[in-house]
Design an enzyme around this catalytic site. Structure first.
Site, mmCIF file in Angstrom:
data_model
loop_
_atom_site.group_PDB
_atom_site.id
_atom_site.type_symbol
_atom_site.label_atom_id
_atom_site.label_comp_id
_atom_site.label_asym_id
_atom_site.label_seq_id
_atom_site.Cartn_x
_atom_site.Cartn_y
_atom_site.Cartn_z
ATOM 1 N N LYS A 54 94.266 25.982 37.778
ATOM 2 C CA LYS A 54 93.376 27.007 38.362
ATOM 3 C C LYS A 54 91.935 26.758 37.921
ATOM 4 O O LYS A 54 91.010 26.804 38.727
ATOM 5 C CB LYS A 54 93.803 28.407 37.901
ATOM 6 C CG LYS A 54 95.017 28.948 38.638
ATOM 7 C CD LYS A 54 95.552 30.210 37.962
ATOM 8 C CE LYS A 54 96.894 30.588 38.562
ATOM 9 N NZ LYS A 54 97.623 31.597 37.793
ATOM 10 N N GLN A 98 97.503 35.891 33.439
ATOM 11 C CA GLN A 98 98.675 35.076 33.787
ATOM 12 C C GLN A 98 99.967 35.777 33.347
ATOM 13 O O GLN A 98 100.079 36.230 32.207
ATOM 14 C CB GLN A 98 98.546 33.692 33.123
ATOM 15 C CG GLN A 98 99.638 32.705 33.470
ATOM 16 C CD GLN A 98 99.611 32.249 34.929
ATOM 17 O OE1 GLN A 98 98.563 32.223 35.573
ATOM 18 N NE2 GLN A 98 100.763 31.900 35.457
ATOM 19 N N ASP A 121 94.561 38.905 41.927
ATOM 20 C CA ASP A 121 96.007 38.752 42.154
ATOM 21 C C ASP A 121 96.528 39.799 43.141
ATOM 22 O O ASP A 121 97.629 39.652 43.675
ATOM 23 C CB ASP A 121 96.762 38.962 40.826
ATOM 24 C CG ASP A 121 97.161 37.654 40.166
ATOM 25 O OD1 ASP A 121 97.434 36.680 40.893
ATOM 26 O OD2 ASP A 121 97.215 37.623 38.932
HETATM 27 N N1 GUN Z 1 102.669 33.759 37.197
HETATM 28 C C1 GUN Z 1 103.299 33.116 38.206
HETATM 29 N N2 GUN Z 1 102.653 33.324 39.364
HETATM 30 C C2 GUN Z 1 101.596 34.124 39.097
HETATM 31 C C3 GUN Z 1 100.553 34.655 39.884
HETATM 32 O O1 GUN Z 1 100.476 34.471 41.104
HETATM 33 N N3 GUN Z 1 99.639 35.418 39.212
HETATM 34 C C4 GUN Z 1 99.731 35.658 37.889
HETATM 35 N N4 GUN Z 1 98.793 36.435 37.329
HETATM 36 N N5 GUN Z 1 100.683 35.160 37.119
HETATM 37 C C5 GUN Z 1 101.616 34.385 37.726
#
Ligand code: GUN
Length: 300
Positions: A54, A98, A121
């Site tokens: 990311k 996350q 998100d």
């Molecule tokens: N962990 C796995 N997928 C995601 C996601 O799309 N967002 C977040 N914040 N954590 C994750």
């Protein structure tokens, strides 16, 4: 195999291109550089890989990337304090915590402490409610990516029968809301659904988001239907040698591709779209924060 392959890698590169253009315009015309903060608590290896990826892509599209890596034993108070600081930092337009979080931290509490306008998100309860009532919101990245690919392939989705297999808050439920927003007839199927194959076999669009390797087979699919495979599962691959593994989706690719009209592969389907949509959401959040026109094609 007859199905058209919906190439998520190519599509994600196109979305990132649109994001880069928007970022360049924000800088040139308004002197604004969008910023994304990612918070990682603990050392989960898969999460570390995602967060690194990311950060790299955020920088590649010209945005500011800020990473906060906290120890696994970080207290809830300290995590909430950091989120509060990020909420009040005008250089940060998107905040992502996350998941999963270590078990001593209350995920709902943490997510709901993020400013909903910065919740890239789309997990905050306010954004869930806004999406559910058809109002402007931040939209979860994976379902948004699926929607973009479906719109690109089908044009209008109006009137199509869509079956979402899986009822998670992160994918299944928001996916169903988005498809409803595009006037699909939507069914959510799950582990307790009776005769699930007869349900999916009526679908023009099947979205598989169950987290079970290769569960959906060609017998579940109506000939010519579009199959979107959200799953990413690592399984043993003894055929590649001892101890080797490979990635598979929630769909059995070969049998589904023999029946479907179009299908997303794993890897290279939905996966790359998730990060592209995170970047898209950050630009959207930045434009909204500054009351500027949002770029076309990056939101639901
Ligand atoms: N962990 C796995 N997928 C995601 C996601 O799309 N967002 C977040 N914040 N954590 C994750």
């Amino acid at each position: 195999m007859s199905a058209t392959i919906i190439d998520g890698k190519v599509f994600a590169a196109k979305v990132r291109g649109l994001v880069s253009e928007s970022v360049a315009k924000l800088k040139a015309e308004h002197g604004i550089k969008p910023g994304l903060a990612v918070v990682l608590v603990g050392e989960d290896p898969a999460s570390q890989v995602y967060v690194r990826s990311k950060g790299k892509m955020t920088v590649e599209v010209g945005m500011n990337s800020v990473e906060h890596k906290l120890n696994a034993d970080t207290s809830e108070v300290d995590l909430l304090k950091l989120i509060d600081e990020l909420n009040n930092d005008s250089s940060i337009h998107g905040i992502l915590v996350q998941l999963p979080l270590p078990s001593h931290l209350n995920e709902d509490l943490v997510i709901n402490s993020i400013n909903p306008a910065k919740d890239v998100d789309g997990f905050h309860i306010s954004n869930v409610g806004l999406l559910g009532t058809g109002q402007k919101s931040m939209v979860p990245c994976t379902p948004l990516g699926c929607l973009m690919m479906l719109r690109d392939y089908h044009g209008s989705l109006s009137g199509l029968n869509a079956v979402v297999v899986g009822r998670s808050n992160i994918v299944g439920k928001p996916m169903a809301q988005l498809l409803l927003g595009d006037s699909c007839t939507v069914t959510i199927a799950h582990s307790r659904t009776k005769d699930i194959q007869s349900v999916t076999r009526r679908a023009d669009i099947v979205i598989a988001a169950v987290g079970r390797p290769e569960m959906v087979t060609g017998e579940w699919i109506k000939p010519g239907a579009t199959v979107i495979d959200v799953g990413i599962n690592r399984i043993d691959a003894p055929e590649k040698g001892e101890g080797k593994t490979r990635l598979v989706g929630d769909c059995d690719y070969v049998s589904c591709a023999n029946v479907a009209g179009a299908i997303t592969p794993v890897p290279g389907g939905v996966g790359p779209m998730t990060i592209a949509c995170l970047l898209a959401n950050t630009v959207t959040a930045c434009c909204r924060a500054h009351r500027l026109t949002e770029p076309n094609g990056l939101t639901a």
